[in-house]
Scaffold this motif. Structure first.
Motif, PDB file in Angstrom:
ATOM      1  N   GLN A  50      11.726 -17.866   3.002  1.00 16.42           N
ATOM      2  CA  GLN A  50      12.867 -17.797   2.093  1.00 16.42           C
ATOM      3  C   GLN A  50      13.794 -16.645   2.503  1.00 16.42           C
ATOM      4  OE1 GLN A  50      12.695 -19.968  -0.594  1.00 16.42           O
ATOM      5  NE2 GLN A  50      14.702 -19.474  -1.394  1.00 16.42           N
ATOM      6  N   ALA A  51      15.043 -16.972   2.801  1.00 16.28           N
ATOM      7  CA  ALA A  51      16.056 -15.981   3.191  1.00 16.28           C
ATOM      8  C   ALA A  51      15.608 -15.159   4.389  1.00 16.28           C
ATOM      9  CB  ALA A  51      16.389 -15.054   2.021  1.00 16.28           C
ATOM     10  N   ARG A  52      14.587 -15.659   5.119  1.00 15.43           N
ATOM     11  CA  ARG A  52      14.064 -15.013   6.334  1.00 15.43           C
ATOM     12  C   ARG A  52      13.491 -13.626   6.064  1.00 15.43           C
ATOM     13  NH1 ARG A  52      15.705 -17.856  10.718  1.00 15.43           N
ATOM     14  NH2 ARG A  52      15.275 -16.095  12.100  1.00 15.43           N
ATOM     15  N   THR A  53      13.174 -13.318   4.792  1.00  8.59           N
ATOM     16  CA  THR A  53      12.716 -11.969   4.457  1.00  8.59           C
ATOM     17  C   THR A  53      11.326 -11.658   4.996  1.00  8.59           C
ATOM     18  OG1 THR A  53      11.927 -12.825   2.333  1.00  8.59           O
ATOM     19  CG2 THR A  53      14.127 -11.835   2.377  1.00  8.59           C
ATOM     20  N   ASP A  54      10.469 -12.688   5.145  1.00 11.61           N
ATOM     21  CA  ASP A  54       9.099 -12.445   5.609  1.00 11.61           C
ATOM     22  C   ASP A  54       8.831 -13.071   6.964  1.00 11.61           C
ATOM     23  OD1 ASP A  54       8.255 -10.987   3.322  1.00 11.61           O
ATOM     24  OD2 ASP A  54       8.053 -12.871   2.200  1.00 11.61           O
ATOM     25  N   ASN A  55       9.863 -13.421   7.689  1.00 14.46           N
ATOM     26  CA  ASN A  55       9.673 -14.003   9.017  1.00 14.46           C
ATOM     27  C   ASN A  55       8.866 -13.069   9.914  1.00 14.46           C
ATOM     28  OD1 ASN A  55      11.271 -16.053   8.089  1.00 14.46           O
ATOM     29  ND2 ASN A  55      12.658 -16.072   9.869  1.00 14.46           N
ATOM     30  N   GLY A  56       7.872 -13.615  10.596  1.00  4.48           N
ATOM     31  CA  GLY A  56       7.050 -12.833  11.508  1.00  4.48           C
ATOM     32  C   GLY A  56       5.886 -12.124  10.864  1.00  4.48           C
ATOM     33  N   LYS A  57       5.804 -12.129   9.531  1.00  7.16           N
ATOM     34  CA  LYS A  57       4.687 -11.456   8.865  1.00  7.16           C
ATOM     35  C   LYS A  57       3.462 -12.356   8.843  1.00  7.16           C
ATOM     36  CE  LYS A  57       7.605  -8.455   6.050  1.00  7.16           C
ATOM     37  NZ  LYS A  57       8.001  -8.034   4.687  1.00  7.16           N
ATOM     38  N   LYS A  58       2.296 -11.726   8.610  1.00  8.17           N
ATOM     39  CA  LYS A  58       1.040 -12.462   8.635  1.00  8.17           C
ATOM     40  C   LYS A  58       0.981 -13.456   7.486  1.00  8.17           C
ATOM     41  CE  LYS A  58      -2.171 -11.558  10.873  1.00  8.17           C
ATOM     42  NZ  LYS A  58      -2.670 -12.125  12.155  1.00  8.17           N
ATOM     43  N   ALA A  59       0.339 -14.599   7.737  1.00 11.25           N
ATOM     44  CA  ALA A  59       0.156 -15.617   6.707  1.00 11.25           C
ATOM     45  C   ALA A  59      -0.917 -15.165   5.720  1.00 11.25           C
ATOM     46  CB  ALA A  59      -0.240 -16.939   7.341  1.00 11.25           C
ATOM     47  N   ILE A  60      -0.765 -15.577   4.478  1.00  6.59           N
ATOM     48  CA  ILE A  60      -1.728 -15.215   3.430  1.00  6.59           C
ATOM     49  C   ILE A  60      -3.094 -15.825   3.753  1.00  6.59           C
ATOM     50  CG2 ILE A  60      -2.300 -15.480   0.995  1.00  6.59           C
ATOM     51  CD1 ILE A  60       0.657 -15.560   0.385  1.00  6.59           C
ATOM     52  N   GLY A  61      -4.129 -14.989   3.631  1.00  3.24           N
ATOM     53  CA  GLY A  61      -5.497 -15.482   3.713  1.00  3.24           C
ATOM     54  C   GLY A  61      -5.965 -15.889   5.092  1.00  3.24           C
ATOM     55  N   VAL A  62      -5.312 -15.406   6.150  1.00  2.70           N
ATOM     56  CA  VAL A  62      -5.716 -15.764   7.512  1.00  2.70           C
ATOM     57  C   VAL A  62      -6.158 -14.495   8.239  1.00  2.70           C
ATOM     58  CG1 VAL A  62      -5.058 -16.876   9.668  1.00  2.70           C
ATOM     59  CG2 VAL A  62      -4.053 -17.649   7.513  1.00  2.70           C
ATOM     60  N   PRO A  63      -7.458 -14.238   8.340  1.00  2.00           N
ATOM     61  CA  PRO A  63      -7.932 -13.047   9.053  1.00  2.00           C
ATOM     62  C   PRO A  63      -7.784 -13.216  10.560  1.00  2.00           C
ATOM     63  CG  PRO A  63      -9.796 -14.369   8.327  1.00  2.00           C
ATOM     64  CD  PRO A  63      -8.557 -15.015   7.766  1.00  2.00           C
ATOM     65  N   ASP A  64      -7.713 -12.099  11.280  1.00  2.00           N
ATOM     66  CA  ASP A  64      -7.587 -12.154  12.735  1.00  2.00           C
ATOM     67  C   ASP A  64      -8.878 -12.615  13.404  1.00  2.00           C
ATOM     68  OD1 ASP A  64      -4.974 -11.287  12.633  1.00  2.00           O
ATOM     69  OD2 ASP A  64      -5.470  -9.179  12.968  1.00  2.00           O
ATOM     70  N   ILE A  65     -10.025 -12.247  12.818  1.00  2.00           N
ATOM     71  CA  ILE A  65     -11.313 -12.529  13.460  1.00  2.00           C
ATOM     72  C   ILE A  65     -12.287 -13.085  12.431  1.00  2.00           C
ATOM     73  CG2 ILE A  65     -13.299 -11.533  14.677  1.00  2.00           C
ATOM     74  CD1 ILE A  65     -11.470  -9.419  15.785  1.00  2.00           C
ATOM     75  N   GLN A  66     -12.983 -14.151  12.828  1.00  2.00           N
ATOM     76  CA  GLN A  66     -14.079 -14.704  12.042  1.00  2.00           C
ATOM     77  C   GLN A  66     -15.265 -14.917  12.982  1.00  2.00           C
ATOM     78  OE1 GLN A  66     -11.196 -17.348   9.047  1.00  2.00           O
ATOM     79  NE2 GLN A  66     -12.585 -18.387  10.451  1.00  2.00           N
ATOM     80  N   LEU A  67     -16.385 -14.329  12.650  1.00  2.00           N
ATOM     81  CA  LEU A  67     -17.582 -14.452  13.487  1.00  2.00           C
ATOM     82  C   LEU A  67     -18.739 -14.964  12.651  1.00  2.00           C
ATOM     83  CD1 LEU A  67     -18.967 -12.242  16.260  1.00  2.00           C
ATOM     84  CD2 LEU A  67     -20.441 -12.666  14.297  1.00  2.00           C
ATOM     85  N   SER A 116      -9.976  -7.976   8.111  1.00  2.00           N
ATOM     86  CA  SER A 116      -9.087  -7.807   6.970  1.00  2.00           C
ATOM     87  C   SER A 116      -8.005  -8.877   6.965  1.00  2.00           C
ATOM     88  CB  SER A 116      -8.456  -6.413   7.002  1.00  2.00           C
ATOM     89  OG  SER A 116      -7.800  -6.201   8.237  1.00  2.00           O
ATOM     90  N   GLU A 117      -7.450  -9.136   5.793  1.00  2.00           N
ATOM     91  CA  GLU A 117      -6.433 -10.173   5.635  1.00  2.00           C
ATOM     92  C   GLU A 117      -5.500  -9.801   4.495  1.00  2.00           C
ATOM     93  OE1 GLU A 117      -8.414 -13.757   3.543  1.00  2.00           O
ATOM     94  OE2 GLU A 117     -10.045 -12.700   4.555  1.00  2.00           O
ATOM     95  N   TYR A 118      -4.309 -10.377   4.508  1.00  2.00           N
ATOM     96  CA  TYR A 118      -3.318 -10.068   3.488  1.00  2.00           C
ATOM     97  C   TYR A 118      -3.397 -11.050   2.327  1.00  2.00           C
ATOM     98  CZ  TYR A 118      -1.155  -6.739   6.670  1.00  2.00           C
ATOM     99  OH  TYR A 118      -0.919  -5.663   7.489  1.00  2.00           O
ATOM    100  N   VAL A 119      -3.052 -10.536   1.138  1.00  2.00           N
ATOM    101  CA  VAL A 119      -3.092 -11.318  -0.094  1.00  2.00           C
ATOM    102  C   VAL A 119      -1.704 -11.832  -0.453  1.00  2.00           C
ATOM    103  CG1 VAL A 119      -3.694 -11.234  -2.553  1.00  2.00           C
ATOM    104  CG2 VAL A 119      -5.088  -9.998  -0.888  1.00  2.00           C
ATOM    105  N   ASP A 120      -0.659 -11.147  -0.010  1.00  2.00           N
ATOM    106  CA  ASP A 120       0.704 -11.529  -0.378  1.00  2.00           C
ATOM    107  C   ASP A 120       1.546 -11.769   0.862  1.00  2.00           C
ATOM    108  OD1 ASP A 120       0.639  -8.800   0.323  1.00  2.00           O
ATOM    109  OD2 ASP A 120       2.550  -8.463  -0.687  1.00  2.00           O
ATOM    110  N   ALA A 121       2.654 -12.495   0.677  1.00  2.00           N
ATOM    111  CA  ALA A 121       3.503 -12.882   1.800  1.00  2.00           C
ATOM    112  C   ALA A 121       4.216 -11.699   2.427  1.00  2.00           C
ATOM    113  CB  ALA A 121       4.532 -13.918   1.342  1.00  2.00           C
ATOM    114  N   SER A 122       4.493 -10.657   1.635  1.00  2.00           N
ATOM    115  CA  SER A 122       5.195  -9.495   2.178  1.00  2.00           C
ATOM    116  C   SER A 122       4.244  -8.503   2.849  1.00  2.00           C
ATOM    117  CB  SER A 122       5.992  -8.793   1.080  1.00  2.00           C
ATOM    118  OG  SER A 122       5.140  -8.423   0.012  1.00  2.00           O
ATOM    119  N   ASN A 123       2.962  -8.819   2.884  1.00  2.00           N
ATOM    120  CA  ASN A 123       1.957  -8.011   3.585  1.00  2.00           C
ATOM    121  C   ASN A 123       1.839  -6.593   3.034  1.00  2.00           C
ATOM    122  OD1 ASN A 123       2.233  -9.414   6.996  1.00  2.00           O
ATOM    123  ND2 ASN A 123       1.656 -10.324   5.049  1.00  2.00           N
TER     124      ASN A 123
END
Length: 822
Positions: free
Chosen positions: A708-725, A750-757
């Motif tokens: 929306q309005a490109r405000t969060d472009n490039g930020k991490k997606a909600i609930g997607v951790p970098d590593i799962q083992l 670790s993972e983000y809960v909100d769109a604005s990280n």
């Protein structure tokens, strides 16, 4: 979406240690052994003979090849020695001659159990058909391998791979049964042996082995949604024998399940569009069938703090050549769980029937399941601008004891196949499912770092009535040196959904020191129809192969139609109508430079229901087409002989709605996008005799690419951790016959809960340990005692994250069971 706080970055995990563990697990325990694709019989050969070209390999794999080439039923209802390699079998001969050569020197024999049926015998056990406490041995499922590798039949699951925890292949929707090395996707099929040995009570327990999967609701929440490859997969989108809308609604008891098949990524061509529009992957359940030998099995179980259960599994075959079979699974568990004030009661009864003769095969499954959970936990929302407080004690339940969820499911599925010619098979299926649900709960929102929360109470009822059907045709033709495996199918699913809710008083409490909340006494409403959904599709695929399937290319397309009528649950009047369709193409390839190595790739799509733009927008009333998600994937699979390694790289893009400012009204459009890129490294099988590995590691980079309005472009997606083992291992102790030690580590970064990280969940690690012991019981049949401890360190952590709603992971849990055969 919450915004406005200073951006924080997740703590960088310690990659070196994790990579070292996974790299060690990928080392082969033996030199690579060549695999041989079964050779079809030629037209100029004596009746009853077949061309075999099977090199020395594991007994299970070689037996599967004999069954695949000949179409004979071959069962092994005892323990196969894992340290014994079959003899090579090459040339023109009968199946009996092939089996005699294959088993020479192994101590095993066979007997005819029907006109085209063989049952192996263990001559070392003096004629006893059940071998117990064989050093270094593994217990495999009793599987009729007729057609196990034949894409014209899907009535029989693929046999188990070395180690018995994972199958040698699985059902790939429209494409039929495929071996792992011939499947152009990343798919894992967990066996009933894994389910039983790990004391897995639900699908969530089974998928704790998979590094691409994470649970999407809190422990004690009584539902089974997931994240696969970083995208949400609804519990309502779990398939039963390839059909959506039939499996139990919120959770599935695993006691009637023979296979849990997980295909990662979208699958519109293969399976059509699911009701919930899940695109992260497909979970398919294969019900148990009666094996060649009679089975009478009883299991008692205990789960801390006071949950006791019983499970009975009875199977018999009957009729000429034992062509027909029946298998009944009954389950009842009840009592206190390890979570405070949480009580769970589940009962299930499932009957599976099958008849397998030439040229027609038939199967049917009829089931009933009920589950009631009191003190049910809920995921919680964290208010915008509030940092996530530390997780409370793992066993804590900050929900009131009158929180409850009750479900009852009745389901049935009938399937049939018929050989039209030796190269063409027609198939069809029809199923129905009815579910009723009553819920009573608090939905909390955390408002500060001290753990205070406010919320509202709710009483609700839901129902769903599903009817589904499928018909198709599979066949093969040759055009010169090119073989064409042709697949056609049509699917139709109608789902009527109803609900009704009554809001109750607002409440206040704290996640660390819960208040004693009085029961609000809200009435339970009667649900009214809310939607009528119709999903129908036509699919076609052509798999072209040359050089004895060393090179395979699949081209396919599916036409998906989506119709949804929505209704007011107050007046019953229709409020909107949606009717759109989409073409969904796919392309895949498999290249085998060596018989034990497969290079694969795919382009495939996923479909989700579009939307009718509501009032208040410039384009109000516009009917948006189905959302199309796209996957690109490439990978390599290596079968080292008793251990298989898979390396996959993927990219999935998913569109979503965003609003563009305008005058006088804004415009709603399908221009948002999330992009997940990842790498998966997985292993399954035997590293060496008596040592089994299962699991791997997944790296995901989930990004919001258009927002929306490109405000969060490039930020991490909600609930997607970098590593799962997820990495599990089993070891058969050589000093005590029948004794096995097990362990598993699960790690999520670790993972983000909100769109604005600005809100973050810390990383977490869970360690599970266990053991089992198999010995001969009073009836000269095996008895197995199992003991497991999950989360042995009793770590407290926020273990789930669903679109900003977070939930606690499970506390330390003790599981004890005894399985007796009669």
């Amino acid at each position: 979406m919450p915004s406005g706080l200073k951006k924080t970055r997740p703590a960088r995990p310690r990659l070196a240690g994790l990579l070292g563990v996974v790299a060690l697990s990928a080392l082969p325990g033996a030199s690579a052994q060549a695999q041989s694709a079964p050779v079809a019989p030629s037209q100029a050969q004596p009746p009853g003979t077949y061309h075999f070209n099977i090199p020395a390999k594991s007994l299970a794999a070689a037996i599967a090849d004999v069954g695949a080439v000949s179409g004979w039923r071959i069962a092994y209802p005892f323990t196969l020695p894992s340290d014994v390699t079959s003899r090579p079998v090459e040339g023109l001969m009968t199946p009996q001659q092939a089996m005699a050569r294959l088993l020479a020197g192994t101590g095993l024999g066979y007997r005819m159990s029907g006109r085209q049926s063989i049952v192996l015998t263990d001559m070392r056990q003096e004629g006893n058909s059940v071998a117990v406490n064989v050093p270094g041995a593994l217990t495999l499922d009793t599987i009729d391998v007729q057609g196990a590798s034949n894409p014209l039949s899907t009535m029989t699951p693929m046999p188990a791979y070395a180690g018995g925890q994972v199958a040698t292949g699985g059902a790939v929707g429209l494409l039929g049964n495929r071996s792992v090395m011939d499947t152009p996707f990343n798919q894992t099929s967990y066996t009933s042996k894994t389910i039983q040995d790990q004391q897995a009570r639900t699908i969530t327990d089974v998928l704790a082995n998979d590094p691409s999967v994470r649970q999407a609701t809190s422990a004690g929440g009584a539902t089974d949604p997931f994240y696969i490859r970083g995208f949400y997969v609804s519990n309502n989108d779990i398939a039963l024998n390839g059909l959506y809308g039939i499996a139990p609604f919120t959770t599935v008891s695993t006691d009637f399940v023979e296979r849990v098949e997980v295909l990662k990524g979208p699958s519109a061509l293969l399976n059509g569009m699911p009701l919930g529009g899940s695109i992260g992957g497909t979970i398919n359940l294969v019900p148990k069938r009666a094996g060649a030998e009679p089975l009478t099995q009883f299991t008692t179980s205990y789960v801390s703090r006071g949950q006791f259960g019983e499970h009975v599994d009875v199977a018999r075959r009957f009729g000429p050549d034992n062509a027909c079979g029946a298998r009944f699974n009954g389950t009842y568990t009840a009592g206190n769980t390890p979570i405070d004030d949480n009580k769970d009661r589940i009962g299930a009864a499932v009957l599976g029937l099958d008849c397998r003769s030439n040229p027609v095969r038939f199967s049917a499954d009829f089931g009933y399941q009920t589950r009631t959970t009191d003190g049910v936990t809920r995921f919680v929302l964290v208010a915008p601008g509030v940092q996530v407080p530390a997780a409370p004690k793992a066993s804590a339940n900050f929900m009131p004891p009158w929180n409850s969820l009750e479900n009852s499911d009745v389901f049935g599925l009938i399937q049939a196949e018929a050989n039209l010619t030796k190269d063409w098979t027609a198939y069809g299926a029809f199923g129905a499912h009815s579910v009723n649900q009553h819920l009573y709960y608090v939905q909390p929102t955390i408002i500060n770092l001290r753990g205070d929360f406010t919320g509202y109470t709710l009483s609700g009822s839901q129902f769903e009535r599903n009817v589904t059907a499928e018909a198709g045709l599979r066949g093969a033709v040759d055009t010169g040196p090119i073989n064409h495996a042709l697949d056609f199918n049509a699917t139709d699913l109608q789902s009527i959904f109803g609900d009704q809710y009554i809001d109750g008083p607002k409440i206040s409490s704290n996640i660390y020191t819960p208040a004693a909340l009085a029961y609000p006494g809200i009435a339970s409403p009667d649900p009214l129809k809310a939607s009528d959904t119709r999903l129908s599709s036509l699919g076609v695929a052509d798999t072209l192969s040359i050089l004895e399937k060393r090179i395979q290319v699949t081209l396919g397309v599916r036409r998906q139609e989506v119709g949804v009528d929505s209704f007011s649950t107050t007046t019953g009047a229709e409020t909107s109508s949606y009717d759109k369709g989409a073409w969904s193409p796919a392309f895949t390839f498999v290249i085998k430079p060596w018989q034990n190595v497969s290079l694969y790739g795919n382009y495939i799509q996923g479909l989700q229901e579009g939307a009718v733009v509501p009032a208040g927008y410039t384009n109000a009333g516009s009917v948006l087409p189905p959302y199309i998600s796209r996957q690109l994937e490439a990978g390599v699979k290596v079968d080292w002989g008793t251990l298989t390694t898979t390396l996959s790289a993927f990219q999935i893009t998913q569109p979503n709605l965003i609003t563009a400012a305008g005058t006088p009204l804004p415009t709603e459009s399908l221009n948002g996008q999330q992009r997940n890129r990842g790498i998966e490294l997985e292993n399954f099988g035997e590293l060496t005799t008596g040592v089994r590995l299962l699991g791997g590691i997944t790296f995901i980079d989930g990004r919001q690419t258009e927002t929306q309005a490109r405000t969060d472009n490039g930020k991490k997606a909600i609930g997607v951790p970098d590593i799962q083992l997820n990495l599990g291992a089993e070891w058969d102790a050589p000093f005590v016959k029948g004794f096995t030690v097990t362990g598993r580590m699960i790690y999520t970064s670790s993972e983000y809960v909100d769109a604005s990280n600005t809100q973050i969940l810390p990383d977490w690690t869970r360690i599970d340990l266990g053991a089992r012991y198999t010995f001969t019981g009073p009836w000269n049949k095996p008895v197995t005692v199992r003991f497991d401890v999950q989360n042995i360190l009793d770590k407290s952590y926020w273990g789930t994250n669903y679109l900003g709603y977070i939930g606690l992971g499970a506390p330390r849990t003790f599981l004890l069971s005894t399985t007796m055969n009669f």
